[in-house]
Each structure stands twice: as C-alpha cells, then as structure tokens.
Design an enzyme around this catalytic site. Sequence first.
Site, PDB file in Angstrom:
ATOM      1  N   CYS A   1       0.926  -1.160  -0.016  1.00  0.00           N
ATOM      2  CA  CYS A   1      -0.048  -0.107   0.105  1.00  0.00           C
ATOM      3  C   CYS A   1       0.937   1.412  -0.096  1.00  0.00           C
ATOM      4  O   CYS A   1       1.292   1.723   0.979  1.00  0.00           O
ATOM      5  CB  CYS A   1      -1.003  -0.034   1.283  1.00  0.00           C
ATOM      6  SG  CYS A   1      -2.069   1.315   1.560  1.00  0.00           S
TER       7      CYS A   1
ATOM      8  N   GLY B   1      -5.955  -3.951   6.876  1.00  0.00           N
ATOM      9  CA  GLY B   1      -4.997  -3.841   5.752  1.00  0.00           C
ATOM     10  C   GLY B   1      -4.851  -2.359   5.573  1.00  0.00           C
ATOM     11  O   GLY B   1      -5.329  -1.446   6.105  1.00  0.00           O
ATOM     12  N   CYS B   2      -4.614  -2.336   4.307  1.00  0.00           N
ATOM     13  CA  CYS B   2      -4.517  -0.990   3.552  1.00  0.00           C
ATOM     14  C   CYS B   2      -5.802  -0.053   3.978  1.00  0.00           C
ATOM     15  O   CYS B   2      -6.711  -0.591   3.423  1.00  0.00           O
ATOM     16  CB  CYS B   2      -4.006  -1.041   2.086  1.00  0.00           C
ATOM     17  SG  CYS B   2      -3.762   0.484   1.461  1.00  0.00           S
ATOM     18  N   PHE B   3      -5.433   1.108   4.297  1.00  0.00           N
ATOM     19  CA  PHE B   3      -6.888   1.770   4.829  1.00  0.00           C
ATOM     20  C   PHE B   3      -7.456   2.549   3.571  1.00  0.00           C
ATOM     21  O   PHE B   3      -8.455   2.896   3.576  1.00  0.00           O
ATOM     22  CB  PHE B   3      -6.578   2.811   5.521  1.00  0.00           C
ATOM     23  CG  PHE B   3      -5.370   3.768   5.620  1.00  0.00           C
ATOM     24  CD1 PHE B   3      -4.779   3.977   4.308  1.00  0.00           C
ATOM     25  CD2 PHE B   3      -4.958   4.346   6.850  1.00  0.00           C
ATOM     26  CE1 PHE B   3      -3.710   4.945   4.380  1.00  0.00           C
ATOM     27  CE2 PHE B   3      -3.822   5.417   6.800  1.00  0.00           C
ATOM     28  CZ  PHE B   3      -3.141   5.648   5.361  1.00  0.00           C
TER      29      PHE B   3
END
Length: 210
Positions: free
Chosen positions: A2, A37-39
């Site tokens: 990310c 996880g990736c925001f």
Amino acid sequence: MCTESGGEQRTYLQQSAYSYGDSPDTVGLSKATFAGGCFWCTEAYFERLKGVDRVESGYTGGREQRPTYEQVSSGKTGHAEAVRIWYRPDVISYRELLEVFFATHDPTTLNRQGPDVGKQYRSALYYHDDKQRNQASNYMRALEDAGTFRSMIVTELKPAGKFWIAEDYHQDYYRNNPDDPYVVSIARPKVLKFEDAFRSKLKDSYLKQQ
C-alpha cells in the site's frame, strides 16, 4: 504494498495531517474503529454504506505521537492503518459494520493482507464501549463456531485509543486516485466485489454509478 504516489507533496501535506477529529458535524453519531489492511480499501468500503456519514483514514494502536505515514510503514511504531467510522445506528447497526469488516478482509492472516505485509496491516477491532466489545467478541466466536474461515481468526480486540488522522492525501484516496497502480490492480477489484455483495446496503449515489 500500500504505497502512495504523492511523493513531492508529502512534506507539505503532513503539516495538515491532524486537522480532522471530533467536530460539530459528528455530534450524535456513533463511532467504530477498524483495521483491516491498507486503509485505502477499508475506507472505500465503509464510505459506501447507507448510514455511514464519515470515514477517516488514520493510525492507531501504536506508541509514537503524531506518527507519519513513513514511520507507520516502517512497522516500528506499532500502529495499524485503520479507519474511524461515524455512523447512524438507527440506519446501520454495529453488527452490520462487523459483517462488512469480516467480509472484506482476511482475519486469519497475521500482520498481512494479500501483498501488504507488516504489523501496520494487521486485523484489529478497537471497541469504544463494552457493548461494542461484547458484540465483536460474540460475532468472532460465531464465525469460528460456524467454520467460516479455514484458519483461526487472529483479529485483535482492544479498546480504542488515540486515533491519529493520516495525511490529507490519504483521505478518499480511492476516489481521488483512480489511475493509481495499486487502486487499479488491487483496490478496484475488491471494491467492485464488495459493491456486488452488499448492493442492498449501498448509498443511492453509489448505486447510480454502477
């Protein structure tokens, strides 16, 4: 992983990274905080839901004060990439938010979501009161009893602490950066799958886009 594409803007934008927070337009709304996880992806899911008025990407669960994206990405601060959600419980319940949370990431991989690896990408629930704690605990237990996942759930369940708003360029990243390679190859397929699975819960504005 990310990664951001706003390199030259990074220093300037970090100066305004903490401009958000509890404000008059969130009075009377309930809060929920999730790390999955990736925001960029997590934010995109929840902002599409009816009853969700605001979603903020940020960092929580770590040691550093006013952490930057670079610090969190190093994995050394202990923070997780997370979202803070402001919602209307008369329209969408916390249990429904839990349903979306567990359906949109893998809660069985420790410190990892797909290509994103590191403690900052861990699965975590940060409860704001005892009711949320009990609901989250019971929901996870029900998932385990039903054998929903092949492996054991490793999602952390902890009280909500200080939430640091991420740099401005991370807010609404999915919407504002449609051509970003990560969005195109990783985020967009996930969001489209989510929209198909949760069509009945989407805001009208997102239904019209389909």
